[in-house]
Design a protein around this motif. Sequence first.
Motif, PDB file in Angstrom:
ATOM      1  N   CYS A   8       0.842  -1.188   0.000  1.00  6.70           N
ATOM      2  CA  CYS A   8       0.000   0.000   0.000  1.00  6.70           C
ATOM      3  C   CYS A   8       0.883   1.247   0.000  1.00  6.70           C
ATOM      4  O   CYS A   8       1.815   1.342   0.794  1.00  6.70           O
ATOM      5  CB  CYS A   8      -0.907  -0.006   1.221  1.00  6.70           C
ATOM      6  N   VAL A  10       0.074   4.151   0.879  1.00  7.49           N
ATOM      7  CA  VAL A  10      -0.284   5.063   1.969  1.00  7.49           C
ATOM      8  C   VAL A  10       0.272   4.552   3.289  1.00  7.49           C
ATOM      9  O   VAL A  10       1.045   5.229   3.957  1.00  7.49           O
ATOM     10  CB  VAL A  10      -1.817   5.249   2.049  1.00  7.49           C
ATOM     11  N   CYS A  11      -0.072   3.328   3.678  1.00  3.47           N
ATOM     12  CA  CYS A  11       0.343   2.812   4.987  1.00  3.47           C
ATOM     13  C   CYS A  11       1.519   1.841   4.893  1.00  3.47           C
ATOM     14  O   CYS A  11       2.002   1.359   5.910  1.00  3.47           O
ATOM     15  CB  CYS A  11      -0.841   2.153   5.699  1.00  3.47           C
ATOM     16  N   CYS A  48      -4.601   0.205  -0.281  1.00  3.78           N
ATOM     17  CA  CYS A  48      -5.374  -0.890   0.306  1.00  3.78           C
ATOM     18  C   CYS A  48      -6.779  -0.405   0.654  1.00  3.78           C
ATOM     19  O   CYS A  48      -7.053   0.799   0.685  1.00  3.78           O
ATOM     20  CB  CYS A  48      -4.659  -1.467   1.523  1.00  3.78           C
ATOM     21  N   CYS A  51      -7.123   2.145   3.620  1.00  3.23           N
ATOM     22  CA  CYS A  51      -6.763   3.527   3.325  1.00  3.23           C
ATOM     23  C   CYS A  51      -7.750   4.155   2.349  1.00  3.23           C
ATOM     24  O   CYS A  51      -8.037   5.352   2.435  1.00  3.23           O
ATOM     25  CB  CYS A  51      -5.358   3.590   2.744  1.00  3.23           C
TER      26      CYS A  51
HETATM   27 ZN    ZN Z   1      -3.064   1.156   3.315  1.00  2.00          ZN
END
Ligand code: ZN
Length: 54
Positions: A8, A10-11, A48, A51
């Motif tokens: 992912c 983002v995370c 994901c 997110c």
């Molecule tokens: Zn994520």
Amino acid sequence: MFKITPQCSVCKKEIQANEEIFVKMRYPETKGMTEIKAFIKYQGKIICEVCLNK
Ligand SMILES: [Zn+2]
């Protein structure tokens, strides 16, 4: 399946098998699935589900 290790953007979580994901990418100017796969690898941003739903 992808030959890359999906993560992912983002995370930074690793994407698990069968997990629903969102891929943000530019559509390649050249045609064909090979190019699309390469674009996902180099330019695609995998997000994901967690997110995506934030
Ligand atoms: Zn994520």
